[in-house]
Write a protein that holds these residues in place. Structure first.
Motif, short mmCIF file in Angstrom:
data_model
loop_
_atom_site.label_atom_id
_atom_site.label_comp_id
_atom_site.label_asym_id
_atom_site.label_seq_id
_atom_site.Cartn_x
_atom_site.Cartn_y
_atom_site.Cartn_z
N ARG A 133 -0.36 -8.29 -10.47
CA ARG A 133 0.92 -7.98 -11.09
C ARG A 133 0.72 -7.03 -12.27
O ARG A 133 -0.16 -7.25 -13.09
N GLU A 134 1.55 -6.00 -12.32
CA GLU A 134 1.56 -5.07 -13.43
C GLU A 134 3.00 -4.83 -13.83
O GLU A 134 3.78 -4.23 -13.08
N LYS A 135 3.37 -5.36 -15.00
CA LYS A 135 4.73 -5.19 -15.54
C LYS A 135 5.79 -5.63 -14.53
O LYS A 135 6.79 -4.92 -14.28
N GLY A 136 5.54 -6.78 -13.90
CA GLY A 136 6.50 -7.32 -12.95
C GLY A 136 6.45 -6.72 -11.56
O GLY A 136 7.18 -7.15 -10.67
N MET A 137 5.56 -5.73 -11.35
CA MET A 137 5.42 -5.09 -10.04
C MET A 137 4.12 -5.55 -9.39
O MET A 137 3.14 -5.86 -10.08
N LEU A 138 4.11 -5.57 -8.08
CA LEU A 138 2.92 -5.96 -7.33
C LEU A 138 2.23 -4.72 -6.78
O LEU A 138 2.85 -3.88 -6.12
N VAL A 139 0.93 -4.60 -7.07
CA VAL A 139 0.13 -3.49 -6.58
C VAL A 139 -1.12 -4.05 -5.91
O VAL A 139 -1.48 -5.22 -6.10
N LEU A 140 -1.78 -3.22 -5.13
CA LEU A 140 -3.00 -3.66 -4.45
C LEU A 140 -4.06 -4.05 -5.47
O LEU A 140 -4.29 -3.35 -6.46
N GLY A 141 -4.76 -5.16 -5.21
CA GLY A 141 -5.81 -5.63 -6.09
C GLY A 141 -7.19 -5.19 -5.63
O GLY A 141 -7.34 -4.49 -4.62
N GLU A 142 -8.18 -5.62 -6.38
CA GLU A 142 -9.56 -5.19 -6.11
C GLU A 142 -10.04 -5.61 -4.73
O GLU A 142 -10.74 -4.86 -4.04
N ALA A 143 -9.68 -6.81 -4.29
CA ALA A 143 -10.14 -7.28 -2.98
C ALA A 143 -9.62 -6.39 -1.86
O ALA A 143 -10.33 -6.08 -0.90
N SER A 149 0.82 -1.22 0.00
CA SER A 149 0.00 0.00 0.00
C SER A 149 0.85 1.26 0.00
O SER A 149 0.36 2.35 -0.32
N GLU A 150 2.13 1.14 0.36
CA GLU A 150 3.02 2.30 0.38
C GLU A 150 3.57 2.64 -1.00
O GLU A 150 4.26 3.64 -1.17
N HIS A 151 3.29 1.78 -1.99
CA HIS A 151 3.86 1.97 -3.33
C HIS A 151 2.73 2.01 -4.37
O HIS A 151 2.27 0.98 -4.84
N GLN A 152 2.29 3.22 -4.68
CA GLN A 152 1.18 3.36 -5.63
C GLN A 152 1.54 2.80 -7.01
O GLN A 152 0.67 2.29 -7.72
N GLU A 153 2.80 2.88 -7.40
CA GLU A 153 3.22 2.39 -8.71
C GLU A 153 3.63 0.92 -8.66
O GLU A 153 4.05 0.34 -9.67
N GLY A 154 3.54 0.30 -7.47
CA GLY A 154 3.91 -1.10 -7.34
C GLY A 154 5.34 -1.27 -6.88
O GLY A 154 6.15 -0.32 -6.90
N ALA A 155 5.65 -2.49 -6.44
CA ALA A 155 7.01 -2.80 -5.98
C ALA A 155 7.29 -4.26 -6.28
O ALA A 155 6.37 -5.09 -6.32
N PRO A 156 8.54 -4.63 -6.47
CA PRO A 156 8.89 -6.02 -6.73
C PRO A 156 8.77 -6.85 -5.45
O PRO A 156 8.81 -6.33 -4.34
N ALA A 157 8.66 -8.17 -5.64
CA ALA A 157 8.47 -9.07 -4.51
C ALA A 157 9.59 -8.96 -3.50
O ALA A 157 9.36 -8.97 -2.28
N LYS A 158 10.84 -8.87 -3.96
CA LYS A 158 11.97 -8.81 -3.04
C LYS A 158 11.88 -7.58 -2.13
O LYS A 158 12.19 -7.64 -0.94
N GLN A 159 11.46 -6.45 -2.71
CA GLN A 159 11.36 -5.23 -1.91
C GLN A 159 10.26 -5.36 -0.86
O GLN A 159 10.44 -4.97 0.30
N LEU A 160 9.12 -5.94 -1.25
CA LEU A 160 8.03 -6.12 -0.30
C LEU A 160 8.44 -7.07 0.83
O LEU A 160 8.10 -6.85 2.00
N ALA A 161 9.16 -8.14 0.47
CA ALA A 161 9.63 -9.07 1.49
C ALA A 161 10.55 -8.38 2.48
O ALA A 161 10.44 -8.55 3.70
N ARG A 162 11.45 -7.56 1.95
CA ARG A 162 12.40 -6.84 2.82
C ARG A 162 11.66 -5.88 3.74
O ARG A 162 11.92 -5.82 4.94
N GLU A 163 10.69 -5.10 3.19
CA GLU A 163 9.98 -4.12 4.00
C GLU A 163 9.07 -4.78 5.03
O GLU A 163 8.81 -4.21 6.09
N ALA A 164 8.57 -5.98 4.71
CA ALA A 164 7.71 -6.69 5.64
C ALA A 164 8.50 -7.50 6.67
O ALA A 164 7.93 -8.04 7.61
#
Length: 237
Positions: free
Chosen positions: A45-55, A8-23
């Motif tokens: 997934r959008e262009k290899g980045m993870l963003v919040l989904g509809e749920a 949720s901190e990355h409106q443009e999305g973030a890669p899995a490794k970055q999310l794992a590190r921040e979590a």
């Protein structure tokens, strides 16, 4: 949840490794959880980045709605205690009168809904106030679906008489109703308009205390004026 918070901190999305590190999660664990969250619609997934989904967005919307409802309940409880009368909040939504919240106490009980508020808008201050904010076509449409009927001996008798009353009301002025909906009760409603939404705050007192009604209504109107921005935001609940 930590992964969703990180995403949720990355409106443009973030890669899995970055999310794992921040979590603060091990990469294998994060990969497994991210696949599950994506499958369930909480991430996409959008262009290899993870963003919040509809749920996740629906979950956020539900939480925001609860916050707005909490704001309304707190405001009504404050005015109930400050003014010493039951306080009601209602809106006109999708062609119907909807009482959203009521704040009362055992010592100052609200008027009992003995006849459906949606069908008897002509007889109570809440309905009269909401309908007074509509244009002529919207009023006629409402009365076609919910025609005027006699509720008490003080009620207006027919659609034509009620339309004349609405046309004679001052715009954005308090609406007062005396025993038209419930014998033994008098009510006043304050109009509130936020964008295209008609809304109202209302109060009631026993008819034997009718002299309290107008001063209490004017005090409520003054209180609403101070918090109109907050209340207007809450109308969208």
């Amino acid at each position: 949840m930590r992964l969703l918070e990180a995403a949720s901190e990355h409106q443009e999305g973030a890669p899995a490794k970055q999310l794992a590190r921040e979590a603060g999660l091990a990469l294998p664990t994060a990969y497994h959880l991210l696949r599950t969250l994506t499958h369930e619609g909480y991430l996409r997934r959008e262009k290899g980045m993870l963003v919040l989904g509809e749920a996740a967005e629906q979950l956020s919307s539900s939480g925001a709605q609860q916050n707005r409802r909490g704001m309304i309940d707190e405001a009504l409880a404050h005015w109930r205690d400050t003014i010493g009368v039951p306080v009601y909040f209602a809106v006109y939504r999708e062609g119907e009168i909807e009482v959203v919240a009521v704040a009362d106490t055992p010592g100052n009980p609200a008027v009992t809904e003995w006849a459906d508020f949606r069908e008897t808008g002509h007889a109570h201050a809440i309905g009269q106030c909401l309908l007074s904010q509509l244009d002529d076509g919207q009023r006629r449409d409402h009365l076609d679906r919910h025609p005027v009927q006699s509720i008490t001996r003080y009620s207006v008798r027919d659609n034509q008489s009620f339309m004349r009353r609405l046309n004679g009301m001052g715009r954005m002025k308090p609406v007062v109703e005396r025993q038209e909906y419930a014998l033994g009760s008098v009510c006043a409603a304050i109009p509130i308009t936020a964008g295209n939404t008609a809304a109202t705050m209302a109060i009631s007192v026993p008819s034997c205390q009718a002299d309290r009604l107008l001063p209490a209504a004017l005090r409520l109107q003054d209180e609403i004026g101070r918090l109109l921005g907050t209340l207007a935001f809450s109308i969208s609940i």
